[in-house]
Structure formats: C-alpha cells, structure tokens
Design a protein around this motif. Structure first.
Motif, short mmCIF file in Angstrom:
data_model
loop_
_atom_site.label_atom_id
_atom_site.label_comp_id
_atom_site.label_asym_id
_atom_site.label_seq_id
_atom_site.Cartn_x
_atom_site.Cartn_y
_atom_site.Cartn_z
N PHE A 123 1.07 -1.35 -0.07
CA PHE A 123 -0.03 0.08 -0.05
C PHE A 123 1.03 1.51 -0.05
CE2 PHE A 123 -2.00 3.30 2.35
CZ PHE A 123 -3.14 3.77 1.99
N GLY A 124 2.05 1.07 0.82
CA GLY A 124 2.39 2.23 0.75
C GLY A 124 3.37 2.87 -0.38
N ALA A 125 3.98 1.46 -0.74
CA ALA A 125 4.97 1.32 -2.12
C ALA A 125 4.15 2.21 -3.69
CB ALA A 125 5.30 0.10 -2.51
N GLU B 134 -5.43 20.39 -5.36
CA GLU B 134 -5.33 19.58 -5.68
C GLU B 134 -4.71 18.47 -5.64
OE1 GLU B 134 -2.59 20.58 -9.30
OE2 GLU B 134 -3.77 22.42 -9.11
N GLY B 135 -5.22 18.31 -4.82
CA GLY B 135 -4.43 16.89 -4.00
C GLY B 135 -5.86 16.47 -2.91
N TRP B 136 -6.74 16.85 -3.05
CA TRP B 136 -7.45 16.24 -1.42
C TRP B 136 -7.39 14.31 -1.85
CZ3 TRP B 136 -12.52 14.41 -3.88
CH2 TRP B 136 -12.32 13.68 -4.43
N TYR B 137 -7.83 14.17 -3.33
CA TYR B 137 -8.08 12.60 -3.31
C TYR B 137 -7.10 11.68 -2.89
CZ TYR B 137 -5.21 13.80 -7.83
OH TYR B 137 -3.96 14.48 -8.10
N TYR B 138 -6.23 12.42 -2.22
CA TYR B 138 -5.43 11.33 -1.85
C TYR B 138 -5.70 10.96 -0.50
CZ TYR B 138 -1.28 12.22 -5.53
OH TYR B 138 -0.77 12.78 -6.71
N PHE B 139 -6.90 11.59 0.19
CA PHE B 139 -6.81 11.21 1.23
C PHE B 139 -8.21 10.31 1.64
CE2 PHE B 139 -5.71 15.43 2.65
CZ PHE B 139 -4.85 15.52 3.28
N ILE B 140 -8.50 10.22 -0.11
CA ILE B 140 -9.91 8.72 -0.11
C ILE B 140 -9.02 7.55 0.39
CG2 ILE B 140 -10.86 7.12 -1.90
CD1 ILE B 140 -10.92 9.88 -3.49
N PRO B 141 -7.99 6.58 0.11
CA PRO B 141 -7.54 5.72 0.24
C PRO B 141 -6.98 5.15 1.91
CG PRO B 141 -6.20 6.28 -1.26
CD PRO B 141 -6.90 7.79 -0.71
N PHE B 142 -7.50 6.54 2.73
CA PHE B 142 -6.58 6.35 4.01
C PHE B 142 -8.42 5.73 4.64
CE2 PHE B 142 -2.72 8.37 3.37
CZ PHE B 142 -1.78 7.55 3.80
N ILE B 143 -9.29 6.64 4.55
CA ILE B 143 -11.01 7.18 4.84
C ILE B 143 -11.60 5.62 3.94
CG2 ILE B 143 -13.30 7.73 3.69
CD1 ILE B 143 -11.56 10.39 3.15
N PHE C 255 -13.14 0.32 6.05
CA PHE C 255 -13.76 -1.13 5.99
C PHE C 255 -12.45 -1.62 7.00
CE2 PHE C 255 -13.45 -0.50 1.72
CZ PHE C 255 -14.74 -1.40 1.23
N LEU C 256 -12.01 -1.39 7.97
CA LEU C 256 -11.39 -1.92 9.46
C LEU C 256 -12.33 -1.40 10.30
CD1 LEU C 256 -8.12 -0.02 9.18
CD2 LEU C 256 -8.93 -2.29 9.52
N GLY D 282 -7.38 -1.19 -0.31
CA GLY D 282 -6.78 0.75 0.06
C GLY D 282 -6.33 0.84 -1.57
N ILE D 283 -5.42 -0.59 -2.25
CA ILE D 283 -4.49 -0.63 -2.72
C ILE D 283 -5.10 -0.22 -4.70
CG2 ILE D 283 -2.73 -1.55 -4.48
CD1 ILE D 283 -2.07 -3.32 -1.91
N LEU D 284 -6.16 -0.80 -4.30
CA LEU D 284 -7.22 -0.46 -5.45
C LEU D 284 -7.58 0.84 -5.22
CD1 LEU D 284 -9.01 -3.99 -5.50
CD2 LEU D 284 -7.49 -2.98 -6.98
#
Length: 648
Positions: free
Chosen positions: A205-207, A357-366, A371-372, A385-387
């Motif tokens: 996920f981090g990669a 410019e990059g608000w959507y980078y929070f989507i994977p964390f959300i 799911f957790l 999260g990777i998907l």
C-alpha cells in the motif's frame, strides 16, 4: 576472501547492492512474482497458513541474498553490484526449503512437535531454513539481534544445568530444530503470520501511495499548514515525517526518505544541525504510532493479543496526537527562544490550493478506516486501499499508475518487506526458546520480584527492557521480544492487555532514537553531518512526549478511548497541559527564558500531571503558577527594550 576476513565480516552488517544488468532483472521479476503471489494468497488463495508462510519466507530469503551483500567490512569490487556464486547458492537453497515445506505442509501442520519423529531430510531442510534466516537477519539488521538469538539457543540447550528459577528440562539439538522449524512457536509463529499477510499488504500500500505522487502532496500540504509560522521549516519536517512514517513503518527508512529535504532546510532557517537532525529523527520515529497504519506494530499487536486491529488504531489515536502536539510545541518554543525568522509569505503555498490539487489522496485512508471499522481483515482492507490508490492516481495524467508503474511498486513493496520479514523470522526463533523453556512466565516473577509488585517501578523496568532489547533492532523484532517477556508482568498487575502492549509498542519504537544505538538518530546525523550521540540526545529531548505518554495512558486508560466523552475530553486536556508544561521545561522557555530553578519546576510539574490524582495534579498546577508569577515579576522588572521578543 580469506577465512579471517570471512569471520571478521560475519560480525558486521551486510550492505544493500546497486544491482545491474541480469541480476537486477532476476531480482525485479522475483520481487514482482512475490507481490503477485502475496495478493493472490491472502485475497483469493485457500492455502494452508504454513504453506503460505513457507513460500513467503523462502522468497524473501532469496531476495535478501540477491540484494544484500555479505559484509560491508570485507566486500569490495564487483560484489558491491552483483551477487556472488555463494549468494545464488543460498538463494536457491531457500527456494528448495520453501518447496520442501510446501510439499509436506499437511504432515507438518498435523504432527505433534517433539513427539512425532523427524527424518534426516526434515532435519536438513529445517536447519537450512533456520541457518538462512539467521544469515538474512544478520545482513539486513546486523549482529545485535543474532546475539539475542544465540543467547536463546544457549539457554535452551544448556539451561538444564542451571539451578533455581532458571532451570528447565534438557533439550537435544534435534528437539531444538523441531521447535524452531516445525512448530508454531518458532519460524511459523505469530510474527511470521503477520509479516506474510497484514504487514506485506500495507508495505505494498505504501509503495503504491509513493508511486501515485502522494509523497509530494503531503509534503506540500505540510508546508502550507505550518510554513508561515516561526520555525515553520521544522514544523513541516514534523508533519511530513508523520505522514510518511505512518505509511513506511520504519523510523530509519522515513529519515532517509524525508530527511535529505527537511534537515538542510531546517538548518538554513536557523536551527542548529543537531537540533534539525533530532527533530527529523523524533518525527520520523513517531510515525510508527500514528493511526490508521502505525507501521507494522499494530498488526503484530493484533496478532499477539487477539484485539481487533481497528480497536487498537482507535485507542492509539489520542496518544499519537498528543505526541505530535508535544513535538510541534517544542519546535515552536525553540524557534521563539532563538528568535528565528518566519519564512517569506510568497514562498508558501496556500492550503486550499494544495488540497484542491490533491484532496483525493485522502480517499485511500478513508477507505482503510471504513473497512477496518466494518470488521474486514487488515489484509483485505489493505488490498482495497491499493485498488483505491490506482483509481485516484488516474485523476491526474502525470500520476497515473499503469502496468510499468504497478510493476515498479510491487518490486518496491517486496524490497521493503525484506528487513521486516527477516526481523520477524529471527524473532520467531527467539520466541521458540522462550515458549519451550517457560522463560516468559519466569521473567514475570523476576520482574515483579525486583519491583515488589509496585506499578511505577514495574513500568520503569519494562521501559528499560524495551529500550535495551530495541537497541539497533527494527520495531517488529523489538516489540515481539518485549511483548513475550514483559507484557505478562504488566497484565499481572491489573493493566489491560491493550494498555500493556501499547506501552511496550511505544518504547520498542522510541528505542530508535535512544542512545547509544539510536538507528534513526544515526541516519539523521549522517544527513546533518553531526555527531550521532549528540543527535540522539537531542532527539530524546525533543521527543520526550514519547517517553511520558505511555505512562499517562497506563495510569489513566481513558486516554485510550476507554470512558465517556466527558471523561475522554477532561483526560486529554490534562494530558495536553502536562506535555505543554513539560515542553516548556525541556526548552527553557515559558513567557520568557527560564532560570534553572524555573526549568526544573516546569519539568517537575509536567511529570506530576501524569499521575491521575487531583491532589498530585493540583500540586503540579501550583508549581506552574509559581513559575508564572516569577516570570511576570521578572518581565515587569526588565527594561522595556528587552521585552520586544514575540512569544507567539
């Protein structure tokens, strides 16, 4: 290489090669296949857990011998960029052992350790796995962890000759190999279970996050949030390292990723090199306690305690926020004390522009949090999260993840899993000795005997055990060892398993900045060109919250979300006052610069607030009032010209 050089080199560390040509191709293809296999095995595969772990470990061991050289002390020339014939031999031996264990999975899983006999082939491949694990751990982590492994082996084989509490029954070498390689107490215990499932998926996920451009976004967001204030460059380092550290899970890796940018800028803005490096080390180390990912420690804790991962992440939220508030406050007070200039306004982006410019980078964390909380397994949550990262990467043309970028991310994910898996495998070898000889239960009696069962002394002893065992070790290995040895002593005193293990997680993590073997501080010192021990001491001073907050939540579990909303708010406010006063004392600045006596009173007051008792907290408040009156009196008596420094 002579025999003397070989022996000398073995007591050192390995080194990471710069692979080229066919060697790089072989490594990349193997790493990518491992990542694909991992995703398939934890999402769609129906493999026996032992089968899945054996293939994972054998592939990781093979990658280790391709990427890491024998010794930085002795290897020269071509071996710096290309694996040698012995390296390929070890890699193929690891694959062979993995295939053998995979074929015999059903028999190994159903046999009774020690009782059901092993044949010569079983012993051979078991010994191969153990020996290769030891060598992989030495190359990636260093000799210190092997010292603990060998002490454990020695105690298992010869502890029967000891008397009293340390005595145990006699074990043969065959029985030791049986426990190490053919039981669920050794290589295939909970550390490897976590490394081969949850941890790998989140490293992947981090990669993918890095390949999608999230690193640049979070760095720019940190600049926009803190760049305009006094000491803004150092605050940027704190926030950026928090974002990166939570994903990477490795304090040292975080330092070498963000440090080359943040440390020089902090020095240029007026911070002393040792302070700038200490800020980076303390901030990077704290990333491993920051939800929702928390590096690998939360997954290990979930596996060992059987507490749901989501519950751990929620409980760890307030302490992590307190730590970073403490660090930001100390950085701010350092800037005020030294009257550092504010950055130029025009050089700082606006937060709303960065978010646009990059608000959507929070989507994977959300998605991770969603799911957790819903109760999905961490592995499946990491996959979703990777998907989501792949999807959001297509929001901008420059960051789109295609096949080539996905291949690169999979290679990076497998590469970052090498030291973590090696540490977990080595920790499994140590756990086998602890479980087999009953040392864990004995150590509980020893610790409680030393402290006479008193809570605070026991916490201090466990803190020291965590720091000593964590010196030079990755978080995963340090936590597992201490959890097996010291957690029962804390639980015996009535501390909840959640608080006890989180206490151990904190000190296992913060051993990375504690001299004399402070690996994160060493990495930061190299970037700053400073003395490592000086940087380590600065990192401890700056990150003092990480050494105090664990005592807070053990003494008052309300900080772990264990209480009503009113109780949680009140406990959080008191904790905030505690770390604020303590920060002032550590820096030597309150309303103005403090005297030695005022500084000691502030530090004492901050420590008194830690204990959840109104009388004790009231005494702490009284000390703060004394310092306040002392500073007001001195300020009024100073000439007007000396009162121009801005305290905000």
């Amino acid at each position: 290489m002579s025999m003397k050089q070989t022996i000398k080199g073995w007591f050192g560390y390995g080194f990471q090669r710069n692979l080229t040509a066919n060697h790089l191709t072989i490594f990349n293809m193997t790493a990518c296949l491992l990542s694909v296999y991992q995703v398939w095995s934890v999402i769609w595969g129906k493999l026996d857990p032992l089968n899945q772990m054996a293939i994972h470990l054998s592939a990781i061991l093979a990658l280790t011998f391709l990427l890491y050289g024998y010794s930085e002390k002795t290897d020269t020339g071509k071996s710096k960029s290309a694996p040698t014939v012995p390296d390929y031999t070890l890699a193929l031996s690891a694959i062979a052992a993995g295939v053998y264990f995979s074929i015999k999975t059903e028999w190994i899983a159903t046999r009774i350790p020690i009782i059901d006999p092993l044949n010569l082939l079983d012993l051979f491949f078991g010994l191969v796995f153990v020996a290769l694990t030891i060598e992989a751990a030495r190359r990636t982590i260093g000799f210190p962890i092997l010292l603990v492994v060998f002490i454990g082996f020695a105690y298992t084989l010869w502890g029967h000759q000891l008397s009293g509490l340390w005595h145990h029954r006699k074990f043969s070498v065959t029985e030791l190999i049986d426990e190490l390689a053919f039981s669920y107490n050794g290589l295939w215990g909970s550390p490897m279970t976590v490394a081969a499932t949850f941890v790998f998926m989140f490293l992947l996920f981090g990669a993918f996050m890095k390949k999608a451009g999230a690193g640049e976004f979070f760095f720019n967001l940190s600049v926009a949030m803190a760049g305009r204030t006094k000491g803004g460059s150092a605050k940027v380092a704190v926030l950026a390292s928090a974002f990166f550290g939570s994903i990477s899970g490795s304090p040292t890796a975080n330092v070498v990723t963000t440090g080359p940018f943040t440390i020089p800028v902090s020095i240029k803005s007026g911070y002393k090199p040792a302070v700038a490096a200490g800020i980076e080390a303390a901030a990077s180390t704290g990333g491993s306690i920051l939800p929702p990912i928390m590096g690998s420690s939360a997954f290990l804790m979930a596996a060992i305690t059987q507490i749901p991962y989501g519950q751990i992440a929620i409980a760890a939220f307030i302490p992590a926020i307190l730590y970073y508030l403490s660090l930001l406050l100390i950085v701010h007070l350092e800037a005020v004390k030294n009257d550092l200039p504010r950055p130029k306004e025009e050089s700082i982006p606006k937060a709303k522009d960065v978010l646009k410019e990059g608000w959507y980078y929070f989507i994977p964390f959300i998605i991770l949090v969603f799911f957790l909380v819903k109760g999905y397994s961490p592995s499946r949550t990491g996959f979703y999260g990777i998907l989501s990262i792949i999807v959001v990467s297509w929001f901008k043309k420059e960051t789109r993840i295609g096949l080539k970028t996905a291949f690169s991310a999979m290679v990076d994910g497998a590469k970052s899993a090498i030291p973590v898996t090696a540490a977990c495998a080595a920790a499994g070898l140590i756990i086998a000795g602890i479980m087999t000889t009953g040392l864990g239960g004995k150590l509980t009696s020893i610790v409680l005997g030393l402290t006479d069962g008193m809570l605070i002394p026991t916490l201090l002893v466990v803190m020291l055990i965590c720091i000593v065992l964590g010196l030079g070790m990755p978080v995963a290995a340090a936590y597992i060892l201490t959890a097996m040895l010291a957690a029962p002593a804390l639980i015996e005193l009535g501390i909840s398993p959640l608080a006890a293990h989180l206490f151990i997680v904190y000190f296992s993590i913060f051993s990375a900045i504690t001299p004399p073997v402070a690996v994160a501080s060493y990495a930061a010192a190299g970037i700053a060109g400073e003395d490592p021990n000086r940087v380590g001491l600065e990192a401890v001073r700056l990150g003092i919250g990480g050494f105090i907050i664990p005592f807070m939540f053990v003494l008052d579990p309300v900080l772990l979300m264990d209480g009503s909303i009113g109780e949680i708010i009140l406990a959080s406010l008191i904790a905030l006052i505690s770390i604020g006063v303590l920060a002032s004392g550590m820096v030597g600045w309150f309303l103005t610069e403090t005297t030695v006596v005022e500084r000691l009173l502030l530090i004492g007051s901050g420590l008194l607030f830690v204990y959840p008792n109104m009388l004790v907290a009231g005494t702490g408040a009284l000390l703060v009032v004394l310092v306040l009156f002392s500073q007001l009196k001195r300020k009024h008596s100073e000439p007007l010209s000396s009162q121009t420094q801005d305290v905000t």
